[in-house]
Design a protein around this motif. Structure first.
Motif, PDB file in Angstrom:
ATOM      1  N   THR A  93       0.013  48.659  76.149  1.00  0.00           N
ATOM      2  CA  THR A  93      -0.836  49.534  75.335  1.00  0.00           C
ATOM      3  C   THR A  93      -1.229  50.790  76.112  1.00  0.00           C
ATOM      4  N   ARG A 112      -3.325  45.313  68.692  1.00  0.00           N
ATOM      5  CA  ARG A 112      -3.493  45.442  67.240  1.00  0.00           C
ATOM      6  C   ARG A 112      -4.917  45.014  66.897  1.00  0.00           C
ATOM      7  N   LYS A 160       6.409  45.101  70.764  1.00  0.00           N
ATOM      8  CA  LYS A 160       5.766  44.808  69.473  1.00  0.00           C
ATOM      9  C   LYS A 160       4.722  43.708  69.618  1.00  0.00           C
ATOM     10  N   ALA A 208      -1.565  47.796  59.341  1.00  0.00           N
ATOM     11  CA  ALA A 208      -0.597  48.667  60.027  1.00  0.00           C
ATOM     12  C   ALA A 208      -1.219  50.039  60.306  1.00  0.00           C
ATOM     13  N   GLU A 217       6.338  50.087  63.865  1.00  0.00           N
ATOM     14  CA  GLU A 217       6.275  49.933  62.405  1.00  0.00           C
ATOM     15  C   GLU A 217       7.637  49.825  61.736  1.00  0.00           C
ATOM     16  N   THR A 261      -3.629  49.862  63.260  1.00  0.00           N
ATOM     17  CA  THR A 261      -2.944  49.874  64.560  1.00  0.00           C
ATOM     18  C   THR A 261      -2.529  51.304  64.926  1.00  0.00           C
TER      19      THR A 261
END
Lengths: 211, 80
Positions: free
Chosen positions: A125, B60, B55, A24, A145, A27
Protein backbone atom coordinates in the motif's frame (compact mmCIF):
# COMPACT_ATOMS: atom_id res chain seq x y z
CA UNK A 1 -51.19 3.31 7.58
CA UNK A 2 -49.79 5.50 4.79
CA UNK A 3 -48.43 3.62 1.79
CA UNK A 4 -44.73 3.87 1.06
CA UNK A 5 -44.23 5.76 -2.21
CA UNK A 6 -43.24 3.45 -5.08
CA UNK A 7 -39.59 3.67 -6.06
CA UNK A 8 -38.92 5.46 -9.32
CA UNK A 9 -37.05 3.72 -12.11
CA UNK A 10 -34.05 5.93 -11.40
CA UNK A 11 -34.06 4.93 -7.75
CA UNK A 12 -34.03 1.29 -8.80
CA UNK A 13 -31.12 1.85 -11.18
CA UNK A 14 -29.29 3.73 -8.45
CA UNK A 15 -29.76 0.95 -5.95
CA UNK A 16 -29.20 -2.04 -8.22
CA UNK A 17 -26.52 -0.79 -10.61
CA UNK A 18 -24.67 2.01 -8.83
CA UNK A 19 -24.64 1.27 -5.10
CA UNK A 20 -22.94 -2.18 -5.44
CA UNK A 21 -19.73 -0.35 -6.42
CA UNK A 22 -19.33 1.58 -3.17
CA UNK A 23 -16.57 -0.74 -1.91
CA UNK A 24 -14.46 -0.43 -5.08
CA UNK A 25 -14.87 3.36 -5.08
CA UNK A 26 -13.88 3.52 -1.42
CA UNK A 27 -10.64 1.67 -2.17
CA UNK A 28 -9.87 3.97 -5.11
CA UNK A 29 -10.73 7.10 -3.11
CA UNK A 30 -8.63 5.94 -0.16
CA UNK A 31 -5.55 5.62 -2.35
CA UNK A 32 -6.14 9.06 -3.83
CA UNK A 33 -6.74 10.91 -0.57
CA UNK A 34 -4.66 8.77 1.82
CA UNK A 35 -7.27 8.88 4.56
CA UNK A 36 -10.55 7.17 5.25
CA UNK A 37 -12.65 10.17 6.18
CA UNK A 38 -11.78 12.13 3.06
CA UNK A 39 -12.23 8.98 0.97
CA UNK A 40 -15.73 8.45 2.35
CA UNK A 41 -16.62 12.12 1.70
CA UNK A 42 -15.37 11.78 -1.85
CA UNK A 43 -17.39 8.61 -2.45
CA UNK A 44 -20.49 10.23 -0.95
CA UNK A 45 -20.02 13.28 -3.18
CA UNK A 46 -19.60 10.95 -6.17
CA UNK A 47 -22.91 9.22 -5.45
CA UNK A 48 -24.74 12.50 -4.93
CA UNK A 49 -23.50 13.68 -8.31
CA UNK A 50 -24.42 10.36 -9.90
CA UNK A 51 -27.91 10.63 -8.45
CA UNK A 52 -28.35 14.19 -9.70
CA UNK A 53 -27.22 13.23 -13.19
CA UNK A 54 -28.68 9.74 -13.33
CA UNK A 55 -30.65 10.68 -16.46
CA UNK A 56 -27.32 10.78 -18.29
CA UNK A 57 -26.59 7.17 -17.34
CA UNK A 58 -27.86 4.48 -19.68
CA UNK A 59 -29.31 1.53 -17.81
CA UNK A 60 -27.25 -1.64 -18.16
CA UNK A 61 -24.08 0.09 -19.40
CA UNK A 62 -20.80 0.32 -17.51
CA UNK A 63 -21.93 1.80 -14.18
CA UNK A 64 -18.62 1.14 -12.49
CA UNK A 65 -16.59 3.03 -15.10
CA UNK A 66 -19.11 5.89 -15.03
CA UNK A 67 -18.81 6.20 -11.25
CA UNK A 68 -15.02 6.03 -11.34
CA UNK A 69 -14.96 8.84 -13.88
CA UNK A 70 -17.19 11.01 -11.68
CA UNK A 71 -15.01 10.29 -8.66
CA UNK A 72 -11.77 11.03 -10.51
CA UNK A 73 -13.16 14.36 -11.74
CA UNK A 74 -14.53 15.25 -8.30
CA UNK A 75 -11.12 14.51 -6.81
CA UNK A 76 -9.24 16.67 -9.32
CA UNK A 77 -11.72 19.53 -9.49
CA UNK A 78 -12.78 19.79 -5.89
CA UNK A 79 -10.87 17.75 -3.40
CA UNK A 80 -7.36 18.68 -4.54
CA UNK A 81 -8.27 22.35 -4.70
CA UNK A 82 -9.57 22.10 -1.17
CA UNK A 83 -6.46 20.48 0.29
CA UNK A 84 -4.00 22.30 -2.05
CA UNK A 85 -1.15 20.11 -3.22
CA UNK A 86 0.92 22.44 -5.41
CA UNK A 87 4.11 20.39 -5.50
CA UNK A 88 2.28 17.28 -6.64
CA UNK A 89 0.50 19.17 -9.39
CA UNK A 90 3.81 20.49 -10.69
CA UNK A 91 5.37 17.06 -10.72
CA UNK A 92 2.37 15.48 -12.38
CA UNK A 93 2.40 18.18 -15.04
CA UNK A 94 5.93 17.11 -15.83
CA UNK A 95 4.90 13.45 -15.90
CA UNK A 96 1.97 14.26 -18.15
CA UNK A 97 4.29 16.22 -20.44
CA UNK A 98 6.49 13.17 -20.81
CA UNK A 99 3.62 10.82 -21.57
CA UNK A 100 4.06 9.36 -25.00
CA UNK A 101 2.24 6.81 -27.08
CA UNK A 102 4.78 4.25 -26.03
CA UNK A 103 3.52 0.82 -27.03
CA UNK A 104 5.74 -1.17 -24.73
CA UNK A 105 3.80 -3.26 -22.32
CA UNK A 106 5.30 -4.01 -18.98
CA UNK A 107 4.85 -6.53 -16.27
CA UNK A 108 6.24 -7.21 -12.85
CA UNK A 109 8.01 -10.28 -14.16
CA UNK A 110 11.56 -9.32 -13.36
CA UNK A 111 10.84 -8.56 -9.72
CA UNK A 112 11.82 -11.67 -7.82
CA UNK A 113 8.95 -13.64 -6.36
CA UNK A 114 10.80 -14.54 -3.19
CA UNK A 115 11.38 -10.89 -2.30
CA UNK A 116 7.95 -9.76 -3.25
CA UNK A 117 5.99 -12.42 -1.45
CA UNK A 118 7.58 -11.48 1.86
CA UNK A 119 5.94 -8.08 1.64
CA UNK A 120 2.84 -7.40 3.62
CA UNK A 121 -0.08 -5.13 2.86
CA UNK A 122 1.42 -2.03 4.46
CA UNK A 123 4.45 -2.17 2.21
CA UNK A 124 2.47 -2.76 -0.95
CA UNK A 125 0.00 0.00 0.00
CA UNK A 126 2.80 2.45 0.88
CA UNK A 127 4.58 1.74 -2.40
CA UNK A 128 1.41 2.34 -4.40
CA UNK A 129 0.52 5.46 -2.40
CA UNK A 130 3.95 6.93 -3.01
CA UNK A 131 3.51 6.86 -6.79
CA UNK A 132 2.66 10.17 -8.52
CA UNK A 133 -1.10 10.57 -8.96
CA UNK A 134 -1.22 9.76 -12.68
CA UNK A 135 0.75 6.57 -12.19
CA UNK A 136 -1.12 5.56 -9.06
CA UNK A 137 -4.41 6.04 -10.86
CA UNK A 138 -3.63 3.69 -13.77
CA UNK A 139 -2.25 1.01 -11.47
CA UNK A 140 -5.36 1.14 -9.30
CA UNK A 141 -7.70 1.12 -12.28
CA UNK A 142 -5.92 -1.62 -14.21
CA UNK A 143 -4.31 -3.92 -11.66
CA UNK A 144 -6.68 -3.54 -8.75
CA UNK A 145 -10.03 -2.90 -10.44
CA UNK A 146 -9.40 -4.77 -13.67
CA UNK A 147 -10.55 -2.06 -16.08
CA UNK A 148 -9.48 -2.44 -19.71
CA UNK A 149 -7.23 0.10 -21.47
CA UNK A 150 -10.31 1.48 -23.25
CA UNK A 151 -12.22 1.92 -20.02
CA UNK A 152 -9.26 3.57 -18.31
CA UNK A 153 -8.81 5.91 -21.28
CA UNK A 154 -12.46 6.94 -20.92
CA UNK A 155 -12.24 7.35 -17.14
CA UNK A 156 -9.14 9.55 -17.13
CA UNK A 157 -9.73 11.19 -20.51
CA UNK A 158 -6.47 10.32 -22.26
CA UNK A 159 -5.69 8.30 -25.42
CA UNK A 160 -5.19 4.53 -25.08
CA UNK A 161 -1.51 4.90 -26.02
CA UNK A 162 -1.05 7.17 -23.02
CA UNK A 163 -2.73 4.62 -20.75
CA UNK A 164 -0.26 1.98 -22.00
CA UNK A 165 2.78 4.18 -21.53
CA UNK A 166 1.65 5.32 -18.07
CA UNK A 167 1.13 1.72 -17.03
CA UNK A 168 4.58 0.83 -18.32
CA UNK A 169 6.20 3.63 -16.34
CA UNK A 170 3.99 3.11 -13.29
CA UNK A 171 4.83 -0.59 -13.05
CA UNK A 172 8.52 0.09 -13.43
CA UNK A 173 8.39 2.73 -10.71
CA UNK A 174 6.34 0.49 -8.45
CA UNK A 175 8.77 -2.35 -9.02
CA UNK A 176 11.64 -0.03 -8.03
CA UNK A 177 9.86 1.07 -4.89
CA UNK A 178 8.98 -2.48 -3.88
CA UNK A 179 12.57 -3.56 -4.44
CA UNK A 180 13.76 -0.63 -2.26
CA UNK A 181 11.32 -1.60 0.49
CA UNK A 182 12.58 -5.16 0.26
CA UNK A 183 16.18 -3.99 0.57
CA UNK A 184 15.32 -1.74 3.53
CA UNK A 185 13.82 -4.74 5.25
CA UNK A 186 16.88 -6.83 4.70
CA UNK A 187 16.01 -8.73 1.57
CA UNK A 188 18.82 -8.56 -0.96
CA UNK A 189 18.38 -9.51 -4.55
CA UNK A 190 21.48 -11.28 -5.78
CA UNK A 191 20.61 -11.40 -9.45
CA UNK A 192 22.75 -13.84 -11.32
CA UNK A 193 23.89 -15.49 -8.10
CA UNK A 194 20.58 -17.30 -7.73
CA UNK A 195 20.53 -16.66 -3.98
CA UNK A 196 18.41 -14.58 -1.70
CA UNK A 197 19.73 -13.56 1.67
CA UNK A 198 17.63 -12.19 4.48
CA UNK A 199 19.65 -9.40 6.12
CA UNK A 200 22.68 -9.97 8.22
CA UNK A 201 21.04 -12.87 9.99
CA UNK A 202 21.61 -14.90 6.87
CA UNK A 203 25.34 -14.69 7.47
CA UNK A 204 25.14 -16.41 10.82
CA UNK A 205 21.94 -18.37 10.59
CA UNK A 206 20.65 -20.67 7.94
CA UNK A 207 18.20 -18.17 6.39
CA UNK A 208 19.54 -18.34 2.88
CA UNK A 209 16.89 -19.43 0.41
CA UNK A 210 17.95 -21.30 -2.65
CA UNK A 211 16.10 -20.47 -5.86
CA UNK B 1 19.84 -10.51 -29.64
CA UNK B 2 17.25 -13.08 -30.62
CA UNK B 3 16.88 -14.03 -26.97
CA UNK B 4 16.30 -10.41 -25.96
CA UNK B 5 13.65 -10.05 -28.65
CA UNK B 6 11.95 -13.24 -27.51
CA UNK B 7 12.07 -12.12 -23.89
CA UNK B 8 10.62 -8.73 -24.80
CA UNK B 9 7.85 -10.32 -26.83
CA UNK B 10 7.12 -12.69 -23.99
CA UNK B 11 6.89 -9.85 -21.45
CA UNK B 12 4.70 -7.89 -23.81
CA UNK B 13 2.28 -10.75 -24.34
CA UNK B 14 2.10 -11.68 -20.67
CA UNK B 15 1.39 -8.06 -19.74
CA UNK B 16 -1.25 -7.69 -22.43
CA UNK B 17 -2.90 -10.96 -21.44
CA UNK B 18 -3.34 -9.86 -17.84
CA UNK B 19 -4.41 -6.39 -18.96
CA UNK B 20 -7.13 -8.06 -21.08
CA UNK B 21 -5.64 -6.36 -24.11
CA UNK B 22 -5.27 -9.40 -26.41
CA UNK B 23 -7.90 -10.09 -29.04
CA UNK B 24 -9.58 -13.53 -28.77
CA UNK B 25 -7.33 -15.18 -31.38
CA UNK B 26 -4.10 -13.83 -29.88
CA UNK B 27 -5.35 -14.86 -26.46
CA UNK B 28 -5.88 -18.45 -27.64
CA UNK B 29 -2.47 -18.55 -29.28
CA UNK B 30 -0.87 -17.13 -26.17
CA UNK B 31 -2.53 -19.71 -23.91
CA UNK B 32 -1.38 -22.51 -26.20
CA UNK B 33 2.18 -21.23 -25.87
CA UNK B 34 1.79 -21.08 -22.09
CA UNK B 35 0.74 -24.73 -22.13
CA UNK B 36 3.57 -25.88 -24.37
CA UNK B 37 6.55 -23.59 -23.62
CA UNK B 38 8.06 -23.72 -20.09
CA UNK B 39 9.48 -20.20 -20.46
CA UNK B 40 6.01 -18.84 -21.22
CA UNK B 41 4.55 -20.89 -18.41
CA UNK B 42 7.05 -19.51 -15.90
CA UNK B 43 6.53 -15.90 -16.97
CA UNK B 44 2.77 -16.38 -16.86
CA UNK B 45 2.78 -17.85 -13.34
CA UNK B 46 5.18 -15.20 -12.09
CA UNK B 47 3.07 -12.34 -13.38
CA UNK B 48 -0.11 -13.91 -12.03
CA UNK B 49 1.49 -14.32 -8.61
CA UNK B 50 2.63 -10.70 -8.52
CA UNK B 51 -0.71 -9.30 -9.53
CA UNK B 52 -2.65 -11.54 -7.15
CA UNK B 53 -0.34 -10.55 -4.32
CA UNK B 54 -0.79 -6.83 -4.98
CA UNK B 55 -4.56 -7.25 -5.18
CA UNK B 56 -4.62 -9.26 -1.99
CA UNK B 57 -2.29 -7.05 0.00
CA UNK B 58 -3.49 -3.59 -0.94
CA UNK B 59 -5.40 -1.76 1.79
CA UNK B 60 -9.16 -1.94 1.28
CA UNK B 61 -11.54 -0.10 3.57
CA UNK B 62 -13.85 -2.47 5.46
CA UNK B 63 -17.58 -3.05 5.27
CA UNK B 64 -19.20 -0.25 3.21
CA UNK B 65 -22.68 -0.65 4.72
CA UNK B 66 -22.39 2.49 6.92
CA UNK B 67 -21.32 4.57 3.97
CA UNK B 68 -24.15 3.16 1.85
CA UNK B 69 -26.60 4.19 4.56
CA UNK B 70 -25.06 7.67 4.76
CA UNK B 71 -25.42 8.04 0.98
CA UNK B 72 -29.05 6.94 1.12
CA UNK B 73 -29.76 9.37 3.98
CA UNK B 74 -28.14 12.23 2.11
CA UNK B 75 -30.12 11.48 -1.03
CA UNK B 76 -33.30 11.21 1.07
CA UNK B 77 -32.60 14.69 2.49
CA UNK B 78 -31.94 16.16 -0.97
CA UNK B 79 -35.11 14.60 -2.35
CA UNK B 80 -37.28 15.78 0.54
Amino acid sequence: MPKKPAKSQNDNIFEKELLPHVGALQTFAYHLTYNQEDADDLVQETYLKAYRFIDKYEKGTNAKAWLFKILKNAYINEYRKKVKQPTKVDFEDIVAFHDTDDDRVSGYSDLREEIFLHMMGDEVTSAINSLPLDFRTVILLCDIEGFTYEEIAAIIDVPIGTVRSRLFRARNLLKEKLTKYAQQHGYTDFRGQKKLKRGDAAKTEDHTEEE
Amino acid sequence: MKNIDKQEELQKQVGMYFDQALDPQSKDEFLQKVNSDPQYQQAFQHEQLMRDHIKKMIHRPGDPSQLIQAIKNQIGKEGA
